[in-house]
Design a protein around this motif. Sequence first.
Motif, PDB file in Angstrom:
ATOM      1  N   MET A 128     -50.648  69.496  87.427  1.00 33.79           N
ATOM      2  CA  MET A 128     -51.346  70.773  87.282  1.00 33.79           C
ATOM      3  C   MET A 128     -51.916  70.906  85.874  1.00 33.79           C
ATOM      4  SD  MET A 128     -48.778  73.373  89.281  1.00 33.79           S
ATOM      5  CE  MET A 128     -49.903  74.741  89.414  1.00 33.79           C
ATOM      6  N   ALA A 129     -51.107  70.542  84.882  1.00 33.29           N
ATOM      7  CA  ALA A 129     -51.544  70.671  83.487  1.00 33.29           C
ATOM      8  C   ALA A 129     -52.748  69.799  83.187  1.00 33.29           C
ATOM      9  CB  ALA A 129     -50.384  70.325  82.559  1.00 33.29           C
ATOM     10  N   ALA A 130     -52.888  68.684  83.895  1.00 31.38           N
ATOM     11  CA  ALA A 130     -54.028  67.786  83.663  1.00 31.38           C
ATOM     12  C   ALA A 130     -55.352  68.431  84.085  1.00 31.38           C
ATOM     13  CB  ALA A 130     -53.824  66.479  84.412  1.00 31.38           C
ATOM     14  N   HIS A 131     -55.296  69.488  84.869  1.00 30.40           N
ATOM     15  CA  HIS A 131     -56.512  70.177  85.302  1.00 30.40           C
ATOM     16  C   HIS A 131     -56.906  71.312  84.360  1.00 30.40           C
ATOM     17  CE1 HIS A 131     -55.455  68.151  89.051  1.00 30.40           C
ATOM     18  NE2 HIS A 131     -56.722  68.277  89.358  1.00 30.40           N
ATOM     19  N   ILE A 132     -56.146  71.485  83.284  1.00 27.46           N
ATOM     20  CA  ILE A 132     -56.398  72.596  82.361  1.00 27.46           C
ATOM     21  C   ILE A 132     -56.974  72.045  81.061  1.00 27.46           C
ATOM     22  CG2 ILE A 132     -55.359  74.495  81.085  1.00 27.46           C
ATOM     23  CD1 ILE A 132     -53.166  74.524  83.295  1.00 27.46           C
ATOM     24  N   THR A 133     -58.172  72.499  80.729  1.00 29.43           N
ATOM     25  CA  THR A 133     -58.831  72.105  79.483  1.00 29.43           C
ATOM     26  C   THR A 133     -58.570  73.178  78.432  1.00 29.43           C
ATOM     27  OG1 THR A 133     -60.562  71.006  80.754  1.00 29.43           O
ATOM     28  CG2 THR A 133     -61.033  71.466  78.444  1.00 29.43           C
ATOM     29  N   VAL A 134     -58.155  72.739  77.244  1.00 32.23           N
ATOM     30  CA  VAL A 134     -57.823  73.681  76.168  1.00 32.23           C
ATOM     31  C   VAL A 134     -58.529  73.260  74.883  1.00 32.23           C
ATOM     32  CG1 VAL A 134     -55.560  74.233  77.160  1.00 32.23           C
ATOM     33  CG2 VAL A 134     -55.755  72.362  75.508  1.00 32.23           C
ATOM     34  N   VAL A 183     -57.085  78.362  76.483  1.00 33.79           N
ATOM     35  CA  VAL A 183     -57.558  77.765  77.733  1.00 33.79           C
ATOM     36  C   VAL A 183     -59.077  77.904  77.783  1.00 33.79           C
ATOM     37  CG1 VAL A 183     -57.495  77.881  80.249  1.00 33.79           C
ATOM     38  CG2 VAL A 183     -55.400  78.279  78.922  1.00 33.79           C
ATOM     39  N   VAL A 184     -59.749  76.783  77.974  1.00 34.50           N
ATOM     40  CA  VAL A 184     -61.209  76.771  78.053  1.00 34.50           C
ATOM     41  C   VAL A 184     -61.656  76.772  79.513  1.00 34.50           C
ATOM     42  CG1 VAL A 184     -63.275  75.444  77.500  1.00 34.50           C
ATOM     43  CG2 VAL A 184     -61.400  75.593  75.840  1.00 34.50           C
ATOM     44  N   ALA A 185     -60.992  75.968  80.329  1.00 32.17           N
ATOM     45  CA  ALA A 185     -61.373  75.880  81.735  1.00 32.17           C
ATOM     46  C   ALA A 185     -60.196  75.414  82.575  1.00 32.17           C
ATOM     47  CB  ALA A 185     -62.530  74.907  81.906  1.00 32.17           C
ATOM     48  N   VAL A 186     -60.203  75.811  83.814  1.00 30.44           N
ATOM     49  CA  VAL A 186     -59.224  75.329  84.788  1.00 30.44           C
ATOM     50  C   VAL A 186     -60.023  74.673  85.905  1.00 30.44           C
ATOM     51  CG1 VAL A 186     -57.393  75.945  86.400  1.00 30.44           C
ATOM     52  CG2 VAL A 186     -57.605  77.184  84.236  1.00 30.44           C
ATOM     53  N   MET A 187     -59.809  73.383  86.076  1.00 27.03           N
ATOM     54  CA  MET A 187     -60.541  72.627  87.087  1.00 27.03           C
ATOM     55  C   MET A 187     -59.751  72.634  88.392  1.00 27.03           C
ATOM     56  SD  MET A 187     -62.886  71.955  85.207  1.00 27.03           S
ATOM     57  CE  MET A 187     -63.860  70.793  84.348  1.00 27.03           C
ATOM     58  N   GLY A 188     -60.456  72.570  89.482  1.00 23.59           N
ATOM     59  CA  GLY A 188     -59.795  72.520  90.773  1.00 23.59           C
ATOM     60  C   GLY A 188     -60.401  73.523  91.728  1.00 23.59           C
ATOM     61  N   CYS A 189     -59.848  73.591  92.904  1.00 23.73           N
ATOM     62  CA  CYS A 189     -60.379  74.491  93.920  1.00 23.73           C
ATOM     63  C   CYS A 189     -60.045  75.946  93.550  1.00 23.73           C
ATOM     64  CB  CYS A 189     -59.828  74.128  95.288  1.00 23.73           C
ATOM     65  SG  CYS A 189     -58.068  74.445  95.474  1.00 23.73           S
ATOM     66  N   GLU A 190     -60.708  76.850  94.236  1.00 28.40           N
ATOM     67  CA  GLU A 190     -60.527  78.269  93.944  1.00 28.40           C
ATOM     68  C   GLU A 190     -59.074  78.701  94.136  1.00 28.40           C
ATOM     69  OE1 GLU A 190     -63.183  80.773  96.101  1.00 28.40           O
ATOM     70  OE2 GLU A 190     -62.264  82.611  95.358  1.00 28.40           O
ATOM     71  N   ARG A 191     -58.443  78.204  95.159  1.00 31.25           N
ATOM     72  CA  ARG A 191     -57.046  78.561  95.434  1.00 31.25           C
ATOM     73  C   ARG A 191     -56.142  78.149  94.272  1.00 31.25           C
ATOM     74  NH1 ARG A 191     -53.377  76.341 100.406  1.00 31.25           N
ATOM     75  NH2 ARG A 191     -51.538  77.520  99.856  1.00 31.25           N
ATOM     76  N   PHE A 192     -56.360  76.946  93.747  1.00 32.95           N
ATOM     77  CA  PHE A 192     -55.579  76.454  92.613  1.00 32.95           C
ATOM     78  C   PHE A 192     -55.815  77.319  91.382  1.00 32.95           C
ATOM     79  CE2 PHE A 192     -55.390  73.615  88.879  1.00 32.95           C
ATOM     80  CZ  PHE A 192     -54.054  73.280  88.924  1.00 32.95           C
ATOM     81  N   ARG A 193     -57.094  77.621  91.096  1.00 35.06           N
ATOM     82  CA  ARG A 193     -57.418  78.443  89.917  1.00 35.06           C
ATOM     83  C   ARG A 193     -56.817  79.834  90.044  1.00 35.06           C
ATOM     84  NH1 ARG A 193     -62.639  76.421  90.994  1.00 35.06           N
ATOM     85  NH2 ARG A 193     -63.237  78.538  91.551  1.00 35.06           N
ATOM     86  N   GLY A 219     -51.029  83.747  84.673  1.00 31.95           N
ATOM     87  CA  GLY A 219     -51.505  84.003  83.320  1.00 31.95           C
ATOM     88  C   GLY A 219     -52.323  82.896  82.708  1.00 31.95           C
ATOM     89  N   ILE A 220     -52.645  81.858  83.461  1.00 33.34           N
ATOM     90  CA  ILE A 220     -53.441  80.750  82.933  1.00 33.34           C
ATOM     91  C   ILE A 220     -54.868  80.882  83.451  1.00 33.34           C
ATOM     92  CG2 ILE A 220     -53.698  78.245  82.803  1.00 33.34           C
ATOM     93  CD1 ILE A 220     -51.229  79.276  81.382  1.00 33.34           C
ATOM     94  N   ALA A 221     -55.747  81.338  82.571  1.00 33.34           N
ATOM     95  CA  ALA A 221     -57.159  81.504  82.899  1.00 33.34           C
ATOM     96  C   ALA A 221     -57.957  81.292  81.615  1.00 33.34           C
ATOM     97  CB  ALA A 221     -57.408  82.895  83.462  1.00 33.34           C
ATOM     98  N   PRO A 222     -59.243  81.009  81.722  1.00 30.17           N
ATOM     99  CA  PRO A 222     -60.049  80.817  80.517  1.00 30.17           C
ATOM    100  C   PRO A 222     -59.922  81.994  79.548  1.00 30.17           C
ATOM    101  CG  PRO A 222     -61.269  80.098  82.424  1.00 30.17           C
ATOM    102  CD  PRO A 222     -60.006  80.750  82.935  1.00 30.17           C
ATOM    103  N   GLY A 223     -59.732  81.636  78.271  1.00 30.83           N
ATOM    104  CA  GLY A 223     -59.576  82.638  77.221  1.00 30.83           C
ATOM    105  C   GLY A 223     -58.131  82.930  76.861  1.00 30.83           C
ATOM    106  N   GLN A 224     -57.215  82.556  77.739  1.00 29.43           N
ATOM    107  CA  GLN A 224     -55.793  82.820  77.502  1.00 29.43           C
ATOM    108  C   GLN A 224     -55.276  81.934  76.373  1.00 29.43           C
ATOM    109  OE1 GLN A 224     -53.624  85.099  78.969  1.00 29.43           O
ATOM    110  NE2 GLN A 224     -52.338  84.407  77.298  1.00 29.43           N
ATOM    111  N   ILE A 225     -54.510  82.504  75.480  1.00 25.93           N
ATOM    112  CA  ILE A 225     -53.874  81.744  74.412  1.00 25.93           C
ATOM    113  C   ILE A 225     -52.431  81.506  74.809  1.00 25.93           C
ATOM    114  CG2 ILE A 225     -53.143  81.799  72.003  1.00 25.93           C
ATOM    115  CD1 ILE A 225     -55.668  83.471  71.466  1.00 25.93           C
ATOM    116  N   CYS A 226     -51.978  80.267  74.637  1.00 25.28           N
ATOM    117  CA  CYS A 226     -50.609  79.922  74.984  1.00 25.28           C
ATOM    118  C   CYS A 226     -50.076  78.895  73.990  1.00 25.28           C
ATOM    119  CB  CYS A 226     -50.505  79.411  76.414  1.00 25.28           C
ATOM    120  SG  CYS A 226     -51.633  78.103  76.843  1.00 25.28           S
TER     121      CYS A 226
END
Length: 78
Positions: free
Chosen positions: A63-69, A14-24, A31-38
């Motif tokens: 939701m997955a569309a807001h996650i850059t990997v 995971v490189v980045a999670v886009m969206g508001c703070e509540r979503f992130r 367990g989905i945050a920058p640096g996490q391997i999945c």
Amino acid sequence: MQLTECGIGETVRVVAVMGCERFRNRLALRGIAPGQICTVVSAACGPIVLAVDGGTLALGRGMAAHITVERNIDEKSN
């Protein structure tokens, strides 16, 4: 690239999670945050299922569309 573009069996970081703070924060608690391997377990249709930290997590495609990997994490670590 977006998580929605990954295929089954791909291991990504995971490189980045886009969206508001509540979503992130909601994703970080799962367990989905920058640096996490999945690993993508299922992505054929419906939600995308990930293996994260020994567990599984299903995310809707919206939701997955807001996650850059990034792919090829093994090649970059060598």
